[in-house]
Design a protein around this motif. Structure first.
Motif, PDB file in Angstrom:
ATOM      1  N   GLN A  70      48.269  -9.503  16.184  1.00  0.00           N
ATOM      2  CA  GLN A  70      49.668  -9.068  16.203  1.00  0.00           C
ATOM      3  C   GLN A  70      50.339  -9.319  14.859  1.00  0.00           C
ATOM      4  O   GLN A  70      51.161  -8.515  14.414  1.00  0.00           O
ATOM      5  N   VAL A  71      49.987 -10.424  14.224  1.00  0.00           N
ATOM      6  CA  VAL A  71      50.533 -10.726  12.891  1.00  0.00           C
ATOM      7  C   VAL A  71      50.176  -9.611  11.925  1.00  0.00           C
ATOM      8  O   VAL A  71      51.026  -9.118  11.160  1.00  0.00           O
ATOM      9  N   ALA A  72      48.919  -9.179  11.934  1.00  0.00           N
ATOM     10  CA  ALA A  72      48.451  -8.133  11.028  1.00  0.00           C
ATOM     11  C   ALA A  72      49.156  -6.811  11.290  1.00  0.00           C
ATOM     12  O   ALA A  72      49.547  -6.101  10.355  1.00  0.00           O
ATOM     13  N   LYS A  76      54.210  -6.555   7.012  1.00  0.00           N
ATOM     14  CA  LYS A  76      53.809  -5.878   5.784  1.00  0.00           C
ATOM     15  C   LYS A  76      53.144  -6.848   4.805  1.00  0.00           C
ATOM     16  O   LYS A  76      52.217  -6.496   4.083  1.00  0.00           O
ATOM     17  N   ILE A  77      53.630  -8.081   4.796  1.00  0.00           N
ATOM     18  CA  ILE A  77      53.122  -9.112   3.885  1.00  0.00           C
ATOM     19  C   ILE A  77      52.695 -10.328   4.691  1.00  0.00           C
ATOM     20  O   ILE A  77      53.451 -10.811   5.544  1.00  0.00           O
ATOM     21  N   VAL A  78      51.492 -10.840   4.438  1.00  0.00           N
ATOM     22  CA  VAL A  78      51.056 -12.118   5.015  1.00  0.00           C
ATOM     23  C   VAL A  78      50.810 -13.088   3.866  1.00  0.00           C
ATOM     24  O   VAL A  78      50.053 -12.800   2.937  1.00  0.00           O
ATOM     25  N   LEU A  79      51.491 -14.220   3.928  1.00  0.00           N
ATOM     26  CA  LEU A  79      51.379 -15.258   2.906  1.00  0.00           C
ATOM     27  C   LEU A  79      50.528 -16.400   3.431  1.00  0.00           C
ATOM     28  O   LEU A  79      50.730 -16.862   4.559  1.00  0.00           O
ATOM     29  N   ASP A 104      43.645  -4.888  10.883  1.00  0.00           N
ATOM     30  CA  ASP A 104      44.484  -3.882  10.240  1.00  0.00           C
ATOM     31  C   ASP A 104      43.901  -3.654   8.849  1.00  0.00           C
ATOM     32  O   ASP A 104      42.705  -3.843   8.662  1.00  0.00           O
ATOM     33  N   TYR A 105      44.726  -3.282   7.874  1.00  0.00           N
ATOM     34  CA  TYR A 105      44.211  -3.050   6.522  1.00  0.00           C
ATOM     35  C   TYR A 105      45.220  -3.526   5.488  1.00  0.00           C
ATOM     36  O   TYR A 105      46.347  -3.024   5.430  1.00  0.00           O
TER      37      TYR A 105
END
Length: 462
Positions: A70-72, A76-79, A104-105
């Motif tokens: 779900q986070v992915a 838009k941005i994962v830190l 995701d990608y």
């Protein structure tokens, strides 16, 4: 009589020399399994665990990271923030990155390295032939990557790109040029020497000025830049073009300014990094139109509180979540917090024979190596090197032992239970939990890594 006094003094001197202890090195052993269980929160259950293992060859051992799906999909941005120098954190970081790209990608991964290394890494991770990759690594990257874990990471990316051509990953380096002298000598000078009708001795003079950290270098280099633009000059590789060279020169200029600012250098550095995530000449296109993973020190990745660009700029995580319009409100941050270390394979590595390492890494390693040589430290056991010991920390160690060497995630419901228990206990325990809560609240998710071997410094190739 005098001989007796001298011998007595020598005896006591020897005794003092032998009286070294771990305490003298500000090192202490971690809790044993039985010691860790003796904590006031032990009965609390419901925590999640994350395996310390690195990603496998099929990029499939991510079952314990399914919560990232779900986070992915929703961000838009994962830190990914880290405590530096932890091998287990490097392993978990690798699995998080590939889990996110399974779910995701994220076509760009930003890492905390000098900008100038960017195209060299991207060239390497897109080489399919093993011999070509090995040859290029030995020639161009062997002195640019600090640790064994760095080289493992880019090899993972290269293998991913071979197996997943429709989800090709690129790397972006966002930091200033801390090895600016090497960049000048190894990249910029050879580039400008290729100019037609140029006085090579004049180039030598200009770069001598630059190597002396004089701002006059940036004035004197302008005519060479103009000529390179006119000639559409290409360096040794196709990616060493005029646009790249101009960015590197700008990055060196910014580095010189930051180095001259003393206590303000970190503020200046952070503002420059923020510019690179928005400027189209750097990585702005990705941050505007695609998904991005950023990985670096924990302070960079704080995203839950607004610090203010004009006021007290601290974190690019805050900038991306509150100030940068294309990413505003679309940022998810994860902190990987390391608590203790083992010396591991660094027990016999002479840092004088290694690639240049960061100041803090050298301090930690030297301290542990000295204790090891004194016979005070077992390189395979874990030790506290900083911080103060407390009940909550014992709880984290106990759960990690229980889950067979794992990182620990505390869901909100469980954290509320910890807070409620602490309220009924001593002021010290309450304060510990409050301080921990402040740290946790800077991020969307917080992962405790109780122990880990140090990352391994790569040996220099002379």
């Amino acid at each position: 009589m005098y001989k007796i006094k001298i011998l007595t003094l020598l005896f006591f001197s020897c005794q003092l020399m032998q009286a070294q202890s771990l305490k003298d090195y500000k090192i202490s052993k971690v809790y044993s399994e039985s010691e860790a269980k003796e904590n006031v929160f032990e009965s609390i259950s419901g925590i999640k665990s994350i395996d310390f293992n690195d990603i496998n060859k099929n990029f499939s051992n991510v079952q314990d990271l399914y919560w990232l799906k779900q986070v992915a999909q929703n961000n838009k941005i994962v830190l990914i923030g880290e405590t530096h120098y932890s091998k287990n954190i490097e392993n978990i970081k690798n699995r998080i990155i590939f889990a996110l790209n399974n779910f995701d990608y994220f076509p760009l991964i930003i890492i905390e390295r000098e900008y100038s290394v960017t195209p060299y890494l991207n060239h390497f991770i897109n080489l399919k032939n093993e011999n070509d990759a090995k040859s290029f690594f030995n020639k161009e990257l062997s002195t640019k990557l600090n640790t064994v874990e760095d080289s493992i990471f880019i090899e993972h990316i290269r293998n991913w790109n071979i197996k997943n051509p429709k989800k090709n990953i690129k790397l972006g380096c966002i930091d200033l040029e801390w090895s600016w002298d090497e960049i000048m000598e190894d990249v910029l000078m050879p580039y400008f020497i290729k100019l037609d009708d140029i006085d090579k001795s004049e180039i030598d003079k200009i770069f001598e000025i630059g190597l002396n950290q004089s701002d006059d270098f940036f004035i004197r280099i302008e005519p060479l830049i103009k000529k390179a633009e006119e000639q559409n000059l290409i360096g040794e590789y196709s990616f060493v073009n005029i646009e790249y060279v101009k960015n590197v020169i700008e990055s060196i200029s910014t580095t010189f300014k930051a180095m001259s600012l003393s206590s303000w250098w970190e503020y200046f550095r952070q503002k420059e990094i923020a510019k690179r995530v928005t400027n189209q000449r750097y990585f702005g296109e990705y941050f505007k139109n695609q998904k991005v993973i950023m990985y670096g020190g924990g302070n960079h990745m704080k995203s839950k509180h607004y610090y203010g660009v004009d006021d007290n700029f601290i974190s690019e995580g805050s900038y991306l979540n509150f100030d940068n319009k294309p990413t505003k409100g679309k940022v998810y941050s994860i902190m990987l917090n390391g608590i203790s270390f083992s010396l591991g394979e660094m027990k016999d590595v002479n840092l004088n024979d290694a690639i240049i390492q960061g100041t803090q890494y050298k301090k930690i390693t030297n301290r542990m190596q000295k204790a090891y040589k004194e016979g005070l430290l077992n390189p395979d056991e874990n030790y506290f090197l900083f911080g103060f010991r407390n009940e909550f920390e014992k709880f984290i160690f106990s759960k990690s032992y229980q889950y067979k060497d794992s990182g620990i995630v505390i869901p909100d419901k469980v954290w509320n239970e910890i807070v409620n228990v602490s309220i009924q206990l001593s002021n010290d325990i309450q304060m510990t939990v409050e301080m921990e809560n402040e740290s946790r609240n800077d991020y969307d998710e917080y992962v405790y890594i109780p122990y880990s071997p140090l990352t391994i410094a790569r040996k220099n190739v002379w």
